[in-house]
Design a protein around this motif. Structure first.
Motif, PDB file in Angstrom:
ATOM      1  N   PHE A   1       0.833  -1.196   0.000  1.00 30.56           N
ATOM      2  CA  PHE A   1       0.000   0.000   0.000  1.00 30.56           C
ATOM      3  C   PHE A   1       0.872   1.253   0.000  1.00 30.56           C
ATOM      4  O   PHE A   1       0.645   2.191  -0.761  1.00 30.56           O
ATOM      5  N   GLY A   2       1.912   1.260   0.873  1.00 26.91           N
ATOM      6  CA  GLY A   2       2.768   2.431   0.981  1.00 26.91           C
ATOM      7  C   GLY A   2       3.528   2.725  -0.297  1.00 26.91           C
ATOM      8  O   GLY A   2       3.669   3.887  -0.694  1.00 26.91           O
TER       9      GLY A   2
ATOM     10  N   TYR B   1       5.702   4.467  -6.117  1.00 25.94           N
ATOM     11  CA  TYR B   1       6.846   3.604  -6.366  1.00 25.94           C
ATOM     12  C   TYR B   1       6.387   2.200  -6.783  1.00 25.94           C
ATOM     13  O   TYR B   1       5.290   1.758  -6.440  1.00 25.94           O
ATOM     14  N   LYS B   2       7.262   1.512  -7.503  1.00 27.13           N
ATOM     15  CA  LYS B   2       6.983   0.145  -7.920  1.00 27.13           C
ATOM     16  C   LYS B   2       7.334  -0.817  -6.786  1.00 27.13           C
ATOM     17  O   LYS B   2       8.391  -0.719  -6.178  1.00 27.13           O
ATOM     18  N   PHE B   3       6.445  -1.761  -6.558  1.00 23.67           N
ATOM     19  CA  PHE B   3       6.623  -2.768  -5.508  1.00 23.67           C
ATOM     20  C   PHE B   3       7.245  -4.015  -6.127  1.00 23.67           C
ATOM     21  O   PHE B   3       6.733  -4.554  -7.109  1.00 23.67           O
ATOM     22  N   ASN B   4       8.367  -4.468  -5.567  1.00 23.25           N
ATOM     23  CA  ASN B   4       9.077  -5.636  -6.094  1.00 23.25           C
ATOM     24  C   ASN B   4       9.413  -6.570  -4.936  1.00 23.25           C
ATOM     25  O   ASN B   4      10.087  -6.167  -3.984  1.00 23.25           O
TER      26      ASN B   4
ATOM     27  N   TRP C   1     -10.482  -8.092  -4.321  1.00 23.86           N
ATOM     28  CA  TRP C   1     -10.833  -6.792  -4.888  1.00 23.86           C
ATOM     29  C   TRP C   1     -10.102  -5.649  -4.179  1.00 23.86           C
ATOM     30  O   TRP C   1      -9.855  -4.595  -4.766  1.00 23.86           O
ATOM     31  N   ALA C   2      -9.726  -5.877  -2.885  1.00 27.40           N
ATOM     32  CA  ALA C   2      -9.044  -4.809  -2.149  1.00 27.40           C
ATOM     33  C   ALA C   2      -7.654  -4.566  -2.727  1.00 27.40           C
ATOM     34  O   ALA C   2      -7.240  -3.419  -2.939  1.00 27.40           O
ATOM     35  N   LEU C   3      -6.909  -5.644  -2.992  1.00 33.04           N
ATOM     36  CA  LEU C   3      -5.590  -5.485  -3.580  1.00 33.04           C
ATOM     37  C   LEU C   3      -5.692  -4.901  -4.985  1.00 33.04           C
ATOM     38  O   LEU C   3      -4.876  -4.063  -5.383  1.00 33.04           O
ATOM     39  N   GLU C   4      -6.681  -5.349  -5.722  1.00 34.17           N
ATOM     40  CA  GLU C   4      -6.871  -4.820  -7.069  1.00 34.17           C
ATOM     41  C   GLU C   4      -7.212  -3.331  -7.025  1.00 34.17           C
ATOM     42  O   GLU C   4      -6.750  -2.545  -7.865  1.00 34.17           O
TER      43      GLU C   4
ATOM     44  N   GLU D   1      -4.074  -1.317  -6.484  1.00 31.94           N
ATOM     45  CA  GLU D   1      -3.254  -1.236  -7.687  1.00 31.94           C
ATOM     46  C   GLU D   1      -3.866  -0.272  -8.709  1.00 31.94           C
ATOM     47  O   GLU D   1      -3.169   0.541  -9.297  1.00 31.94           O
ATOM     48  N   GLU D   2      -5.181  -0.347  -8.885  1.00 30.75           N
ATOM     49  CA  GLU D   2      -5.847   0.533  -9.854  1.00 30.75           C
ATOM     50  C   GLU D   2      -5.798   1.989  -9.403  1.00 30.75           C
ATOM     51  O   GLU D   2      -5.617   2.904 -10.191  1.00 30.75           O
ATOM     52  N   ARG D   3      -5.919   2.192  -8.072  1.00 30.54           N
ATOM     53  CA  ARG D   3      -5.970   3.556  -7.537  1.00 30.54           C
ATOM     54  C   ARG D   3      -4.647   4.282  -7.711  1.00 30.54           C
ATOM     55  O   ARG D   3      -4.607   5.475  -8.017  1.00 30.54           O
TER      56      ARG D   3
END
Length: 397
Positions: free
Chosen positions: A324-325, A331-334, A386-389, A392-394
């Motif tokens: 989330f942060g 920033y890209k999460f890896n 749907w929360a993770l999606e 990501e969309e937001r």
């Protein structure tokens, strides 16, 4: 944690049962000594959580109260942030991954490095980043045994009221071997280039996660404090003794938060990144999904596995928070983790050379793959998909 874990937890039970016969340790007074080099994860003062820490505020500017944006401006580019989790002997995976990453030609110079527990022991040389530093990491995680980390306490010591089941004098010596005055000089030089090193510990007197600015400690030339913080961050509760600093007691940072991600502090939502998306790289020195197995209904395995499940849940919570942060920061999460099917045993405190070499080689090989990273944490059923999606969309471009 079946074999060694059984011994550990049976020893814990024996200690508790016999505690009434043991001599009582002296009472302690709650330390009021201010945290000279540490802050809470949100940037607050540990002893005054309703106030911003002077350490944190000194890194900000009047025009920008976002630490990550100030760092971007100082460095002049989108940042590469690295964070490494705990995992005991499985830190060999992180060491191997760092080396394979360099050998692939894709490893960046890190602007900020954070570490917890075994990740804290990796962090200094990961920040410094030379081939010689990588060689030290390989030596640290492929040429040691449990005798280089701890030694058992005798029954007389346990009955006399000791605070742990193991003595970490060997680990103190190991840290001193790899963290020298010259090492501190190099960390201080990186700080002069606005590159930071952060280590997480758990203050068990206050029940807080303390994030230590190791770069400031290095700049001040406080070698013994630097080593103490690393030892504290790697001191697995109950098994290893807590470490006292300025009257405060500290244990493994993973006891409260298994991931340290710098840059999400502050009261205000940060502006968009100054130079486009940077990268948050997370090396999980554990598995995303523990392979299921039928648990034997005995005290040792049940206790050890229950603690392991609790730690795994803490890790999943930390990964979700980090995901989330990262998106909030633009920033890209890896994320990388140990493959679920890799045979590295079930006891991260075994420090078995064969298992460590297996983890090291797996990390090294994974880093050389074209796309070793996951861009979101696995959803293990704690959050609706749907929360993770939605996150990501937001926050995606």
């Amino acid at each position: 944690m079946e074999k060694n874990g059984l011994i550990v937890w049976v020893s814990v039970l024996s200690t508790l049962v016999l505690a009434g016969c043991a001599s009582s340790p002296p009472e302690r007074t709650l330390s009021q000594v201010a945290a000279s080099y540490a802050v809470l994860p949100n940037g607050s003062d540990p002893l005054h959580p309703d106030q911003i820490s002077p350490i944190y505020s000194s890194m900000l500017s009047e025009s920008d109260q976002s630490f990550i944006r100030v760092m971007e401006r100082k460095r002049g580019h989108a940042l590469n942030l690295l964070s490494m989790s705990g995992g005991g002997q499985n830190g060999a995976f992180g060491a191997g991954f760092l080396i394979g990453w360099r050998e692939s030609g894709r490893r960046p110079v890190f602007d900020v490095v954070g570490g917890v527990s075994t990740g804290a022991l990796l962090a200094t040389h990961a920040l410094l980043g030379t081939e010689a530093d990588d060689a030290k990491l390989e030596e640290m995680y492929t040429q040691i045994t449990k005798g280089d980390i701890y030694q058992s306490r005798g029954i007389a010591s346990i009955l006399s009221g000791t605070d742990s089941l193991r003595d970490t004098t060997p680990l103190r010596a190991l840290i001193a071997k790899y963290i020298t005055a010259q090492t501190l000089t190099r960390v201080a030089a990186a700080y002069d280039e606005d590159r930071l090193l952060i280590v997480g510990t758990t203050n068990i007197d206050y029940g807080q996660t303390w994030l230590w600015n190791m770069s400031l400690i290095a700049k001040a030339g406080k070698l013994e404090l630097y080593r103490k913080v690393l030892l504290a961050s790697a001191s697995f509760p109950v098994v290893f003794p807590p470490v006292e600093i300025d009257g405060h007691l500290f244990v493994d940072g993973a006891a409260r938060s298994n991931v340290v991600v710098v840059g999400m502090s502050g009261a205000d939502r940060p502006d968009p990144p100054l130079y486009g998306p940077g990268n948050l790289y997370l090396i999980n020195n554990g598995r995303d999904n523990q392979p299921p197995h039928a648990l034997r209904r005995a005290l040792g395995p049940v206790a050890a596995t229950t603690i392991s499940v609790m730690m795994d849940q803490s890790m999943q919570t930390a990964l979700g928070r980090s995901y989330f942060g990262a998106n909030l920061l633009g920033y890209k999460f890896n994320l990388v983790a140990i493959p679920d099917d890799l045979d590295i045993g079930h006891d991260p405190l075994a420090f078995d050379p064969t298992q460590m070499r297996t983890a090291f080689d797996a990390g090294r090989a994974m880093a050389k793959q074209e796309r070793p990273w996951s861009n979101a944490p696995d959803n293990l059923g704690d959050l609706p998909s749907w929360a993770l999606e939605a996150i990501e969309e937001r926050y995606s471009d």
